[in-house]
Design an enzyme around this catalytic site. Structure first.
Site: not given
Length: 273
Positions: A34, A37
């Protein structure tokens, strides 16, 4: 102050729920693939180092049970726990200033918060020398915090040290657009202070404008806004639209979410049209 650790399905209750009864726990639901993230990770790492809290990272690919139990659908999903319950959170990447505001709202404190309280106490007690020394020490200790340089600039404006205020403003990165309105607002404060000390003329409008500038410098933003907006209604062209510009400078100083900004921005619009 705090620390960061990986948490799994099997120890979530112990490392998050139980621990949150002693200190706030910020849970970061993430995945290695991600992109957002990865953008959020260093910010949360910094939070763990500075704040009195725990940052618990949960890899959603390796630990499916806990994310499902807490309704995690998009990542990064950050949830703040206290006393075993979620008290706040967000999904996505929250800009660092907004994240720090959220932590303050959740009453999660840092060493910086405690030291800023000491600065405010020194200022409230009239000990300008101690306040200046502590502010400069904070700017040196946290060179990556533009807000500190803005706070130092405001302090220098309050005591009439305009060159020092400009020097602090120059240390706010020009590329950091989120702080640009505040930089301009502090520069406006310098103008307010100068016009408070030396009114531009002898007319009634001049006296009212000067009074509003003094109110702004002293922090009486409500009455200052009322006066500036009244001047807009009386003479829009006064000081090259100066009253309107002054009101906008106060809005920038307070921020868009401040109740006074929301209330008086509407009043300014009404005065204009």
């Amino acid at each position: 102050m705090g620390y960061s650790l990986e948490v799994y399905d099997h120890n979530f209750e112990e490392e998050v729920l139980e621990k949150s009864r002693q200190t706030p726990v910020i849970v970061d639901f993430y995945a290695t693939w991600c992109g957002p993230c990865q953008m959020l990770a260093p910010i949360l790492k910094q939070v763990a180092q500075e704040y009195d809290c725990v940052v618990a990272k949960v890899n959603t690919d390796e630990n499916p049970y806990i994310p499902q139990a807490y309704g995690v659908q998009g990542i990064p999903d950050v949830k703040i726990f206290r006393d075993g319950e979620v008290i706040d959170g967000f999904v996505g990447v929250l800009p660092e200033p907004e994240l720090r505001n959220l932590l303050a709202k959740c009453q999660i404190r840092s060493d910086l918060d405690d030291r800023m309280d000491a600065v405010k106490q020194a200022m409230d007690s009239g000990d300008s020398e101690a306040a200046e020394s502590q502010l400069l020490a904070l700017c040196e200790a946290y060179p990556d915090r533009p807000q500190l340089f803005l706070d130092a600039a405001k302090f220098y404006v309050a005591i009439g040290e305009f060159e020092k205020a400009e020097a602090r403003l120059a240390e706010v990165p020009a590329s950091d657009r989120q702080y640009a309105p505040q930089v301009e607002a502090v520069r406006a404060l310098i103008t307010f202070k100068r016009q408070c000390d030396r009114p531009v003329g002898e007319s009634e409008l001049d006296r009212e404008f000067s009074r509003a500038c003094c109110l702004t410098v002293s922090g009486n933003y409500k009455e200052a806004l009322e006066t500036f907006i009244d001047l807009v209604g009386r003479d829009r062209g006064y000081q090259n639209d100066g009253a309107r510009k002054a009101a906008i400078a106060i809005f920038n100083l307070l921020g868009n979410d401040h109740p006074l900004t929301q209330e008086y921005r509407r009043q300014l619009t009404m005065a204009l049209y």
